[in-house]
Every structure is written in C-alpha cells, then in structure tokens.
Design a protein around this motif. Structure first.
Motif, mmCIF file in Angstrom:
data_model
loop_
_atom_site.group_PDB
_atom_site.id
_atom_site.type_symbol
_atom_site.label_atom_id
_atom_site.label_comp_id
_atom_site.label_asym_id
_atom_site.label_seq_id
_atom_site.Cartn_x
_atom_site.Cartn_y
_atom_site.Cartn_z
ATOM 1 N N ILE A 276 26.570 102.843 40.670
ATOM 2 C CA ILE A 276 25.726 102.554 39.505
ATOM 3 C C ILE A 276 26.523 102.929 38.256
ATOM 4 C CG2 ILE A 276 23.536 103.084 38.353
ATOM 5 C CD1 ILE A 276 22.669 104.031 41.360
ATOM 6 N N ASN A 277 26.809 101.935 37.441
ATOM 7 C CA ASN A 277 27.642 102.145 36.258
ATOM 8 C C ASN A 277 26.777 102.165 34.998
ATOM 9 O OD1 ASN A 277 30.008 102.075 37.847
ATOM 10 N ND2 ASN A 277 29.973 99.836 37.842
ATOM 11 N N ILE A 278 26.990 103.174 34.164
ATOM 12 C CA ILE A 278 26.207 103.245 32.929
ATOM 13 C C ILE A 278 26.960 102.503 31.823
ATOM 14 C CG2 ILE A 278 25.007 104.723 31.270
ATOM 15 C CD1 ILE A 278 23.908 104.965 34.170
ATOM 16 N N SER A 279 26.426 101.336 31.480
ATOM 17 C CA SER A 279 26.980 100.521 30.399
ATOM 18 C C SER A 279 26.188 100.841 29.127
ATOM 19 C CB SER A 279 26.884 99.044 30.796
ATOM 20 O OG SER A 279 27.334 98.221 29.756
ATOM 21 N N SER A 280 25.853 99.824 28.355
ATOM 22 C CA SER A 280 25.057 100.023 27.132
ATOM 23 C C SER A 280 24.599 98.652 26.634
ATOM 24 C CB SER A 280 25.922 100.666 26.050
ATOM 25 O OG SER A 280 25.275 100.576 24.792
ATOM 26 N N VAL A 281 23.496 98.631 25.909
ATOM 27 C CA VAL A 281 23.062 97.347 25.330
ATOM 28 C C VAL A 281 24.130 96.767 24.400
ATOM 29 C CG1 VAL A 281 20.547 97.616 25.500
ATOM 30 C CG2 VAL A 281 21.745 98.539 23.508
ATOM 31 N N VAL A 282 24.926 97.632 23.771
ATOM 32 C CA VAL A 282 25.946 97.106 22.845
ATOM 33 C C VAL A 282 27.110 96.450 23.593
ATOM 34 C CG1 VAL A 282 25.280 98.755 21.051
ATOM 35 C CG2 VAL A 282 27.274 99.243 22.492
ATOM 36 N N GLY A 283 27.190 96.679 24.901
ATOM 37 C CA GLY A 283 28.153 95.944 25.720
ATOM 38 C C GLY A 283 27.721 94.491 25.888
ATOM 39 N N ILE A 284 26.448 94.223 25.613
ATOM 40 C CA ILE A 284 25.904 92.866 25.706
ATOM 41 C C ILE A 284 25.835 92.237 24.306
ATOM 42 C CG2 ILE A 284 23.879 91.481 26.394
ATOM 43 C CD1 ILE A 284 23.200 93.910 28.315
ATOM 44 N N SER A 285 25.336 93.017 23.355
ATOM 45 C CA SER A 285 25.064 92.449 22.025
ATOM 46 C C SER A 285 26.206 92.629 21.035
ATOM 47 C CB SER A 285 23.815 93.122 21.436
ATOM 48 O OG SER A 285 24.077 94.502 21.225
ATOM 49 N N GLY A 286 27.105 93.632 21.294
ATOM 50 C CA GLY A 286 28.088 94.018 20.285
ATOM 51 C C GLY A 286 27.408 94.841 19.199
ATOM 52 N N ASN A 287 28.204 95.582 18.413
ATOM 53 C CA ASN A 287 27.625 96.391 17.345
ATOM 54 C C ASN A 287 28.705 96.717 16.316
ATOM 55 O OD1 ASN A 287 25.591 97.819 16.055
ATOM 56 N ND2 ASN A 287 26.018 99.720 17.150
ATOM 57 N N ALA A 288 28.428 96.415 15.054
ATOM 58 C CA ALA A 288 29.407 96.719 14.004
ATOM 59 C C ALA A 288 29.710 98.209 14.017
ATOM 60 C CB ALA A 288 28.837 96.315 12.641
ATOM 61 N N GLY A 289 30.966 98.560 13.959
ATOM 62 C CA GLY A 289 31.371 99.973 13.961
ATOM 63 C C GLY A 289 31.611 100.517 15.356
ATOM 64 N N GLN A 290 31.383 99.683 16.372
ATOM 65 C CA GLN A 290 31.567 100.152 17.754
ATOM 66 C C GLN A 290 32.405 99.155 18.572
ATOM 67 O OE1 GLN A 290 27.470 101.175 19.205
ATOM 68 N NE2 GLN A 290 28.312 103.249 19.235
ATOM 69 N N ALA A 291 33.429 98.569 17.955
ATOM 70 C CA ALA A 291 34.236 97.566 18.672
ATOM 71 C C ALA A 291 34.856 98.181 19.935
ATOM 72 C CB ALA A 291 35.325 97.023 17.760
ATOM 73 N N ASN A 292 35.321 99.424 19.824
ATOM 74 C CA ASN A 292 35.934 100.084 20.990
ATOM 75 C C ASN A 292 34.881 100.357 22.079
ATOM 76 O OD1 ASN A 292 34.667 102.002 19.363
ATOM 77 N ND2 ASN A 292 36.417 103.399 19.259
ATOM 78 N N TYR A 293 33.791 100.973 21.671
ATOM 79 C CA TYR A 293 32.730 101.341 22.620
ATOM 80 C C TYR A 293 32.100 100.093 23.252
ATOM 81 C CZ TYR A 293 28.417 103.715 24.201
ATOM 82 O OH TYR A 293 27.364 104.195 24.944
ATOM 83 N N SER A 294 31.783 99.090 22.424
ATOM 84 C CA SER A 294 31.168 97.857 22.946
ATOM 85 C C SER A 294 32.097 97.158 23.929
ATOM 86 C CB SER A 294 30.836 96.881 21.817
ATOM 87 O OG SER A 294 30.002 97.493 20.883
ATOM 88 N N ALA A 295 33.407 97.123 23.589
ATOM 89 C CA ALA A 295 34.384 96.483 24.491
ATOM 90 C C ALA A 295 34.420 97.235 25.822
ATOM 91 C CB ALA A 295 35.762 96.466 23.846
ATOM 92 N N SER A 296 34.375 98.559 25.760
ATOM 93 C CA SER A 296 34.428 99.348 27.012
ATOM 94 C C SER A 296 33.179 99.094 27.854
ATOM 95 C CB SER A 296 34.579 100.848 26.706
ATOM 96 O OG SER A 296 33.377 101.396 26.200
#
Ligand code: NAP
Length: 244
Positions: A135-155
């Motif tokens: 079970i991998n913990i991703s994030s909604v921003v991995g789906i939607s993207g988020n300004a200021g989180q290019a690194n985190y969203s990409a991961s």
C-alpha cells in the motif's frame, strides 16, 4: 500466526496512526524510523500496549542498503512481511523559479526512490510467500498537480505509475498493490502551513473538514484485509471530496 506489517516513517503523523490501527487488528509491527530517539521508544510502547510485538527498524528509505538491512531485520524477527505500507515522505515546497536542484532531487529520492527501495526488498519475500499487500501513500496532488509542489507532485504521481505497474507485474504471485491519495490531513507536514492557506484549502473540501490520520489508516486497514482481495492497481482518494 499473527500477520506482520512494515510501515515506513511510522514515528509520527499518518504512519504512526497506521501502525496503531493495524496493531489493534493484531498485526505485529516492523516500525521504520529515520533516526532513533526517545520519541520512537514512546511510540513503540504505545503500539505494544495493543498486545503485539514491535520491531524498531531504523533506516533512511532513500538509502537502498539501509532498506535491505531493515527489511532483513524484520524477516529475521518475524519470518515474513504480509503488508508493506510505503508512507515515509517529505516536502520541500517552492515555486519552480526558486526551487533548488537538490530540493527537487531529495524529494524524489525519499518519496519515490524510497518507495522503490523498500518495495524491491520486501517483494522478494512476498514473491516467495506467493502473497502480500503493498500500500503506497501517494497524494491528491500526484493526480491534480499543485503550484509550488512540482517536486512533491512529481514524486507522488510517480508512486501512482509504480503502483499500477507492480499491480500488473505481481498479480500472478497474489500480491495486491494499491495506492492511497490523501487530501489535506492533520499532521506535522500540514501544521507548518499558514492559517490563511489552511482556510483557503478548507474551502475546496466538500466535507468541510481537514482529514485526520485515522481517515487514512482506516483505508489502509481495509486494503490490508481480506475484504479487499479483488482490488489491485487502484488509487483511493481519502480527501473529503477535494478532487471531485
Ligand atoms: P509527517 O508528519 O511529516 O511524517 C513523515 C514521516 O516520514 C516521519 O515519520 C518521518 O520521520 C518519515 N520520514 C521522512 N523522511 C524519511 C526517510 N528518508 N526515511 C524514513 N522515514 C522518513 O508527514 P505525514 O503528514 O504523516 O505524511 C505521511 C505520508 O502521507 C507522506 O508520504 C506524505 O507525503 C503523505 N501525505 C500527507 C498528506 C497530509 O496532508 N498530511 C497529504 C497527502 C499525502 P522523521 O520523524 O525522522 O522525520
């Protein structure tokens, strides 16, 4: 024989709650922490009060050799790992114009490469056992993207691709691989945000509240259980409707 769950980054926040929730279900816990300190001892005692065994497995998930060592420690102690929860994660938020190369790489190294490092070592045992749950913990921003989180969203987007690929690759060994995409959850990671930012985010949540670590841990419990044995390769949003 009790089941065994390895949870990375389980010293606080969502990871700690996942460890507590699974221990209440009778799982023995391999509790990964980046560094050993008194807080880790306290968390260990809290989990042990649910009448399960806990092995503290120190190691940095971004270091492959650390991961091999602490996975082996878990196997030596309990003989198996039934459930792996890749939870450890960091943020280093910044707009692209000011984001340093090292901050991009470090977030990818911990969140995405770390997920690979632990999974690769645990999967070896799960494949031999011909069963397992990842079970991998991703994030909604991995789906939607988020300004200021290019690194985190990409991961976190990378974790979704990794999850779906492994779900296909490991299905023949009865290893189910799923991801959870939390929205905005109360933890040290989100406590650092300004009140103004929190207010803005709250307006985007149809259920009108910030999530609790329990909201995520309960979905982990389901994905680890036999109730979810026909579910693999999925991303389950736990976000109060944020991404509808
Ligand atoms: P947190 O409170 O900051 O806890 C993060 C945990 O990860 C800590 O135990 C930390 O250990 C550990 N960790 C960090 N780097 C590590 C490394 N290199 N090796 C091993 N452990 C490491 O964060 P959280 O909010 O509980 O987040 C847990 C997961 O949920 C993360 O993957 C995060 O991206 C994801 N998530 C959170 C939210 C949210 O709103 N909170 C939303 C979406 C997704 P230390 O104590 O040593 O730092």
């Amino acid at each position: 024989m009790s089941k065994v769950a390895l949870i990375t980054g389980a010293t606080r926040g969502i990871g700690k709650q996942i460890a507590l929730t699974l221990s209440k279900e009778g799982y023995n816990i391999v509790l990964n922490c980046r560094t050993l300190n008194d807080d880790v001892e306290e968390v260990k005692k809290e989990i042990e009060s649910n009448n399960v065994e806990v092995l503290v497995a120190q190691g940095d998930v971004s270091n492959f050799d650390d991961c091999k060592r602490f996975v082996d420690e878990g196997i030596s102690k309990f003989g198996k790992i039934d459930v792996l929860v890749n939870n450890a994660g960091i943020t280093k938020d910044m707009l692209l114009a000011r984001m340093k190369e090292e901050d991009f790489i470090q977030v990818l190294d911990v969140n995405l490469v770390g997920t690979f490092n632990v999974t690769k070592n645990v999967a070896t045992y799960m494949m031999k056992a011909r069963e397992g749950r990842i079970i991998n913990i991703s994030s909604v921003v991995g789906i939607s993207g988020n300004a200021g989180q290019a690194n985190y969203s990409a991961s976190k987007a990378g974790i979704i691709g990794f999850t779906k690929s492994l779900a296909k690759e490991l299905s023949s060994r009865n290893i189910l691989v799923n991801a959870i995409a939390p929205g905005f959850i109360e933890s040290d990671m989100t406590n650092v945000l300004k009140d103004e930012t929190k207010e803005q985010i709250l307006k985007t949540i149809p259920l009108k509240r910030i999530g609790k670590p329990e909201d995520v841990a309960n979905v982990v419990k389901f994905l680890a259980s036999s109730d979810s044995k026909y579910i693999t390769g999925q991303v389950i949003n736990v976000d109060g409707g944020m991404l509808i």
